[in-house]
Design a protein around this motif. Sequence first.
Motif, PDB file in Angstrom:
ATOM      1  N   ALA A 184      50.237  45.620  28.847  1.00 17.52           N
ATOM      2  CA  ALA A 184      49.222  47.106  28.087  1.00 17.52           C
ATOM      3  C   ALA A 184      48.170  46.927  29.780  1.00 17.52           C
ATOM      4  O   ALA A 184      47.559  48.380  29.825  1.00 17.52           O
ATOM      5  N   ALA A 185      47.865  45.962  29.721  1.00 20.62           N
ATOM      6  CA  ALA A 185      46.818  45.407  31.008  1.00 20.62           C
ATOM      7  C   ALA A 185      47.414  46.200  32.624  1.00 20.62           C
ATOM      8  O   ALA A 185      46.907  46.832  33.090  1.00 20.62           O
ATOM      9  N   GLU A 186      48.498  46.030  32.158  1.00 19.28           N
ATOM     10  CA  GLU A 186      49.446  46.204  33.612  1.00 19.28           C
ATOM     11  C   GLU A 186      49.595  47.145  33.905  1.00 19.28           C
ATOM     12  O   GLU A 186      49.516  47.885  34.681  1.00 19.28           O
ATOM     13  N   THR A 187      50.181  48.574  32.357  1.00 20.81           N
ATOM     14  CA  THR A 187      50.270  49.503  32.760  1.00 20.81           C
ATOM     15  C   THR A 187      48.773  50.515  32.595  1.00 20.81           C
ATOM     16  O   THR A 187      49.054  52.119  31.697  1.00 20.81           O
ATOM     17  N   GLY A 188      47.468  49.772  32.791  1.00 21.55           N
ATOM     18  CA  GLY A 188      46.329  51.077  31.877  1.00 21.55           C
ATOM     19  C   GLY A 188      45.908  51.330  30.709  1.00 21.55           C
ATOM     20  O   GLY A 188      45.404  52.069  30.504  1.00 21.55           O
ATOM     21  N   TYR A 189      46.647  50.729  29.916  1.00 20.18           N
ATOM     22  CA  TYR A 189      46.295  51.040  28.442  1.00 20.18           C
ATOM     23  C   TYR A 189      45.556  50.478  27.848  1.00 20.18           C
ATOM     24  O   TYR A 189      44.551  51.099  27.469  1.00 20.18           O
ATOM     25  N   ILE A 190      44.966  49.205  28.829  1.00 23.27           N
ATOM     26  CA  ILE A 190      43.801  48.660  28.450  1.00 23.27           C
ATOM     27  C   ILE A 190      43.092  48.417  30.061  1.00 23.27           C
ATOM     28  O   ILE A 190      44.042  48.220  30.445  1.00 23.27           O
ATOM     29  N   LYS A 191      41.210  48.040  29.677  1.00 21.93           N
ATOM     30  CA  LYS A 191      41.438  47.352  30.490  1.00 21.93           C
ATOM     31  C   LYS A 191      41.305  45.843  30.957  1.00 21.93           C
ATOM     32  O   LYS A 191      42.184  45.252  29.564  1.00 21.93           O
ATOM     33  N   PRO A 192      41.543  45.484  32.051  1.00 22.18           N
ATOM     34  CA  PRO A 192      42.433  44.139  32.137  1.00 22.18           C
ATOM     35  C   PRO A 192      41.018  43.174  31.918  1.00 22.18           C
ATOM     36  O   PRO A 192      42.029  41.896  30.749  1.00 22.18           O
ATOM     37  N   ALA A 193      40.172  43.380  31.741  1.00 16.99           N
ATOM     38  CA  ALA A 193      39.023  42.432  31.017  1.00 16.99           C
ATOM     39  C   ALA A 193      39.610  42.297  29.690  1.00 16.99           C
ATOM     40  O   ALA A 193      38.572  41.082  29.117  1.00 16.99           O
ATOM     41  N   ASP A 194      40.309  42.835  28.970  1.00 20.18           N
ATOM     42  CA  ASP A 194      40.340  43.094  27.353  1.00 20.18           C
ATOM     43  C   ASP A 194      40.942  41.961  27.392  1.00 20.18           C
ATOM     44  O   ASP A 194      40.763  41.865  26.408  1.00 20.18           O
ATOM     45  N   VAL A 195      41.521  41.760  27.636  1.00 24.81           N
ATOM     46  CA  VAL A 195      42.767  40.970  27.964  1.00 24.81           C
ATOM     47  C   VAL A 195      42.298  39.566  27.025  1.00 24.81           C
ATOM     48  O   VAL A 195      42.681  38.822  26.141  1.00 24.81           O
ATOM     49  N   ALA A 196      41.267  39.064  27.857  1.00 25.16           N
ATOM     50  CA  ALA A 196      40.658  37.773  27.318  1.00 25.16           C
ATOM     51  C   ALA A 196      40.223  37.725  25.920  1.00 25.16           C
ATOM     52  O   ALA A 196      40.728  36.753  25.018  1.00 25.16           O
ATOM     53  N   ARG A 197      39.654  38.826  25.506  1.00 27.88           N
ATOM     54  CA  ARG A 197      38.951  39.028  24.306  1.00 27.88           C
ATOM     55  C   ARG A 197      40.320  38.946  23.425  1.00 27.88           C
ATOM     56  O   ARG A 197      39.704  38.763  22.249  1.00 27.88           O
ATOM     57  N   LEU A 198      41.508  39.776  23.354  1.00 30.76           N
ATOM     58  CA  LEU A 198      42.054  40.161  22.622  1.00 30.76           C
ATOM     59  C   LEU A 198      43.581  39.218  22.472  1.00 30.76           C
ATOM     60  O   LEU A 198      43.026  38.017  21.018  1.00 30.76           O
ATOM     61  N   ILE A 199      42.893  37.920  23.774  1.00 34.42           N
ATOM     62  CA  ILE A 199      43.729  36.395  23.268  1.00 34.42           C
ATOM     63  C   ILE A 199      42.813  35.274  22.433  1.00 34.42           C
ATOM     64  O   ILE A 199      43.344  35.185  21.358  1.00 34.42           O
ATOM     65  N   ALA A 200      41.226  35.929  22.719  1.00 33.84           N
ATOM     66  CA  ALA A 200      40.459  34.913  22.103  1.00 33.84           C
ATOM     67  C   ALA A 200      40.216  35.637  19.935  1.00 33.84           C
ATOM     68  O   ALA A 200      39.903  34.341  19.384  1.00 33.84           O
ATOM     69  N   PHE A 201      40.762  36.633  19.998  1.00 31.76           N
ATOM     70  CA  PHE A 201      40.610  37.071  18.886  1.00 31.76           C
ATOM     71  C   PHE A 201      42.087  36.367  17.881  1.00 31.76           C
ATOM     72  O   PHE A 201      41.799  35.414  17.338  1.00 31.76           O
ATOM     73  N   ARG A 202      43.844  36.259  19.534  1.00 33.24           N
ATOM     74  CA  ARG A 202      44.334  36.011  18.361  1.00 33.24           C
ATOM     75  C   ARG A 202      44.361  34.111  18.110  1.00 33.24           C
ATOM     76  O   ARG A 202      45.312  33.509  17.265  1.00 33.24           O
ATOM     77  N   ASN A 203      43.829  33.833  19.299  1.00 35.28           N
ATOM     78  CA  ASN A 203      43.201  32.031  18.788  1.00 35.28           C
ATOM     79  C   ASN A 203      42.857  31.786  17.346  1.00 35.28           C
ATOM     80  O   ASN A 203      43.107  30.796  17.118  1.00 35.28           O
TER      81      ASN A 203
END
Length: 215
Positions: A184-203
């Motif tokens: 999603a970050a690579e293809t522009g669906y979300i901002k690259p900076a949001d990946v860390a937030r998503l992973i924080a949720f997952r963890n």
Amino acid sequence: MNDLEVRIAKDLLSIGAVFFRPEEPFTWASGIKSPVYCDNRLTLTAPAVRTDVEEGLAALIRAHYPAAEVLMGTSTAGIAHAAITAHLLGLPMGYVRSGAKDHGRQNQIEGRLEAGQKTVVVEDLISTGGSVIEVVEVLRAAGAEVLGVVSIFTYGMKKGLERLAAANVRNVSLTNFDRVAEVAAETGYIKPADVARLIAFRNNPADESWIGGAK
């Protein structure tokens, strides 16, 4: 990077089956606030994606559960996927209701299941693992030898992984939360900076510090 995981992640994103809302989280039935909602039912109305999904599930079963004799879908989201995948593999299928019927034969397992039959459960997604474990327990109580589970998507949450391990349930998924976030970050669906937030949720879903941009 697993090519199948990436292809299915791209497929789900292409049809809008994965919704990202880190600023306005979804609330699950369990009360967990999530920045992501995955609606795999949309794959059924997208023929090209549906083909990728069902052929992918069939490939996982061939690779990881070659002894499978019957597929059992979870109710209701796993039923169609179990039926199509079973057709591709030339296997019988059935499904497990969330509870026994209160009329007729009062079945909870629909379709023929023989004692000792090697069974694979087909699920659409796994979060905390509770619902699919209940299905496995019903099948085991009926005498099935449950080889494991195949699913389209898994969140990979610690709680889910621990519950599956404790119940001695193996799951193999077509794609996962981390892969979808990366694509999603690579293809522009979300901002690259949001990946860390998503992973924080997952963890740690219980820690809501990721909401509102906190890292």
